[in-house]
Write an enzyme that holds these catalytic residues in place. Structure first.
Site, short mmCIF file in Angstrom:
data_model
loop_
_atom_site.label_atom_id
_atom_site.label_comp_id
_atom_site.label_asym_id
_atom_site.label_seq_id
_atom_site.Cartn_x
_atom_site.Cartn_y
_atom_site.Cartn_z
N ARG A 177 0.81 -1.22 0.00
CA ARG A 177 0.00 0.00 0.00
C ARG A 177 0.85 1.28 0.00
NH1 ARG A 177 -2.26 -3.40 -1.57
NH2 ARG A 177 -4.02 -4.54 -0.73
N SER A 227 -11.20 -1.27 3.20
CA SER A 227 -10.61 -1.72 4.47
C SER A 227 -10.07 -0.51 5.21
CB SER A 227 -9.45 -2.68 4.22
OG SER A 227 -9.89 -3.79 3.52
N GLU A 297 -5.48 2.29 6.72
CA GLU A 297 -5.18 2.16 5.28
C GLU A 297 -5.86 3.32 4.55
OE1 GLU A 297 -5.36 -1.73 3.51
OE2 GLU A 297 -6.14 -0.92 1.63
C1 LIG Z 1 -15.74 -0.89 -1.26
C2 LIG Z 1 -14.25 -0.63 -1.44
C3 LIG Z 1 -13.39 -1.68 -1.69
C4 LIG Z 1 -12.01 -1.46 -1.84
N1 LIG Z 1 -11.21 -2.52 -2.08
C5 LIG Z 1 -9.88 -2.31 -2.22
C6 LIG Z 1 -9.00 -3.41 -2.45
O1 LIG Z 1 -9.42 -4.56 -2.58
N2 LIG Z 1 -7.66 -3.15 -2.58
C7 LIG Z 1 -7.17 -1.89 -2.47
O2 LIG Z 1 -5.94 -1.72 -2.59
N3 LIG Z 1 -7.97 -0.83 -2.23
C8 LIG Z 1 -9.30 -1.01 -2.10
N4 LIG Z 1 -10.11 0.06 -1.86
C9 LIG Z 1 -9.54 1.41 -1.67
C10 LIG Z 1 -9.45 2.26 -2.96
O3 LIG Z 1 -10.49 1.94 -3.86
C11 LIG Z 1 -8.10 2.08 -3.66
O4 LIG Z 1 -7.03 2.45 -2.81
C12 LIG Z 1 -8.02 2.91 -4.96
O5 LIG Z 1 -6.84 2.58 -5.63
C13 LIG Z 1 -8.05 4.42 -4.71
O6 LIG Z 1 -8.19 5.06 -5.96
P1 LIG Z 1 -8.93 6.47 -6.08
O7 LIG Z 1 -8.82 6.90 -7.49
O8 LIG Z 1 -10.29 6.40 -5.52
O9 LIG Z 1 -8.00 7.36 -5.15
P2 LIG Z 1 -8.45 8.53 -4.18
O10 LIG Z 1 -9.19 7.95 -3.04
O11 LIG Z 1 -9.09 9.62 -4.94
O12 LIG Z 1 -7.04 9.02 -3.66
C14 LIG Z 1 -6.26 8.18 -2.85
C15 LIG Z 1 -4.85 8.77 -2.78
O13 LIG Z 1 -4.26 8.65 -4.05
C16 LIG Z 1 -3.79 9.93 -4.48
N5 LIG Z 1 -3.98 10.01 -5.92
C17 LIG Z 1 -5.10 9.74 -6.64
N6 LIG Z 1 -4.86 9.92 -7.95
C18 LIG Z 1 -3.57 10.30 -8.06
C19 LIG Z 1 -2.73 10.64 -9.14
N7 LIG Z 1 -3.16 10.63 -10.41
N8 LIG Z 1 -1.45 11.01 -8.86
C20 LIG Z 1 -1.00 11.04 -7.61
N9 LIG Z 1 -1.75 10.72 -6.54
C21 LIG Z 1 -3.02 10.36 -6.75
C22 LIG Z 1 -4.65 10.95 -3.73
O14 LIG Z 1 -3.96 12.18 -3.59
C23 LIG Z 1 -4.86 10.27 -2.40
O15 LIG Z 1 -3.79 10.55 -1.53
C24 LIG Z 1 -11.50 -0.14 -1.72
C25 LIG Z 1 -12.39 0.93 -1.47
C26 LIG Z 1 -13.73 0.70 -1.34
C27 LIG Z 1 -14.66 1.86 -1.08
#
Ligand SMILES: Cc1cc2nc3c(=O)[nH]c(=O)nc-3n(C[C@H](O)[C@H](O)[C@H](O)COP(=O)(O)OP(=O)(O)OC[C@H]3O[C@@H](n4cnc5c(N)ncnc54)[C@H](O)[C@@H]3O)c2cc1C
Length: 308
Positions: A177, A227, A297
């Site tokens: 992560r 999570s 996380e």
């Molecule tokens: C129901 C559910 C299930 C999930 N299951 C998983 C799982 O199985 N495994 C897992 O790893 N995660 C899981 N997640 C968490 C999440 O979906 C992941 O971490 C996902 O990769 C986050 O992507 P996002 O675009 O929503 O990022 P955001 O939530 O918008 O941002 C997260 C972080 O990434 C940074 N960020 C986003 N885009 C960029 C970019 N282009 N450049 C630099 N930094 C950036 C942001 O600044 C922030 O700090 C889950 C979430 C939910 C709600």
């Protein structure tokens, strides 16, 4: 009073006015459905718009925060000062042989579906992660034995100093992560993923299996950020929380899910404060009982609500 209104006006040199939002509630942009306002939010849909915004912000020393789908965020109730750049509209995707090349705002589900269509294996794990590619690189997102580090070949980033670079997988410092994008504040623009040719039926079966596992085990019917805690070495956060008797425990509108204790959910109009207090209570209870520290996380960002 929003101190960035003049800056917002100057951003109109970079992108159309309707893609510049003032005092935009972050609860409309997070999967958890919480968080106070972003002073300014912009929605670029091309790399040139993004580069212009970043250069303008750098020149004027405006704090910037990037979001994808907001699926891993707890934004505090006072919101985010400065500029939030939401990249969901920067989402072009193309396939070149065994590789998928996509912009950072491309949704993981779309990438996983496209890989299936092209009989390419490697992104099945990502089918149920509700984030974008940029957020997934940042976190080295993973599930069910798959993770971004297994498929990333190279990533185009902009450094905090404004330099565009193409990094190989090894240069991304991907760990559990984490990545150098997270530790150094880079911005992901685009990524190239190398996949493996496979059989359509077996890729589809794997996606169906993982989707069923998620639907059976995770409280997908409630807003959350996935999570809540990282896996402590040698343990599972959900099991520790359940053993501590906290399954289903509610604090104002926030609750430990009674379907999966590793998820804190927004059960009934929770504020970020409710969620953060519940996170602290769960951490303390587990620490007192088992002497194990649960680290979040989810990413906690923004300011607390100011008390008048
Ligand atoms: C129901 C559910 C299930 C999930 N299951 C998983 C799982 O199985 N495994 C897992 O790893 N995660 C899981 N997640 C968490 C999440 O979906 C992941 O971490 C996902 O990769 C986050 O992507 P996002 O675009 O929503 O990022 P955001 O939530 O918008 O941002 C997260 C972080 O990434 C940074 N960020 C986003 N885009 C960029 C970019 N282009 N450049 C630099 N930094 C950036 C942001 O600044 C922030 O700090 C889950 C979430 C939910 C709600």
């Amino acid at each position: 009073m929003n101190q960035y209104l003049e800056f917002a006006k100057r951003l109109e040199a970079c992108l159309p006015q309707e893609k510049i939002l003032i005092d935009e509630p972050m609860k409309n942009h997070t999967n958890f459905k919480l968080g106070g306002p972003a002073d300014i939010m912009v929605l670029p849909s091309s790399q040139s718009e993004l580069e212009c915004i970043l250069s303008q912000a750098r020149q004027e020393d405006i704090p910037c925060f990037i979001i994808g789908n907001g699926s891993n965020l707890v934004v505090r109730d006072g919101g985010i000062r400065g500029l939030v750049i939401k990249l969901e509209q920067l989402n072009q995707i193309r396939v070149e042989g065994d590789c998928i090349i996509a912009d950072s705002g491309a949704e993981l589900k779309k990438l996983s579906d496209l890989a299936l269509t092209h009989h390419l294996s490697g992104l099945e794990f990502a089918c149920g992660i509700p984030g974008t590619l940029g957020g997934a690189v940042f976190m080295n997102a993973g599930a069910y034995d798959g993770e971004m580090s297994h498929v990333l070949e190279s990533v185009t980033i902009v450094t905090p100093q404004g330099e565009k670079q193409v990094l190989t997988r090894d240069e991304l410092e991907l760990g559990y992560r984490t990545s150098r994008v997270k530790t150094r504040g880079d911005i992901v623009i685009q990524a190239r993923m190398k996949l493996t040719p496979g059989s359509y039926d077996s890729i589809q079966a794997r996606i169906a299996d993982l989707t069923k596992k998620r639907e059976d085990k995770q409280p997908l019917e409630y807003p959350s950020a996935g999570s809540t805690f990282k896996r402590p070495v040698g343990h599972y956060a959900g099991k520790l929380i359940q053993d501590a008797g906290l399954k289903g425990y509610e604090h104002n509108g926030a609750a430990v899910s009674d379907k999966h204790s590793g998820f804190i959910i927004n059960k009934n109009n929770a504020t970020a404060q409710d969620v953060l207090e519940l996170i602290a209570f769960v951490q303390k209870t587990v620490r007192d009982l088992y002497e194990i520290q649960l680290d979040p996380e989810v990413l906690i960002v923004g300011e607390d609500l100011k008390q008048n």
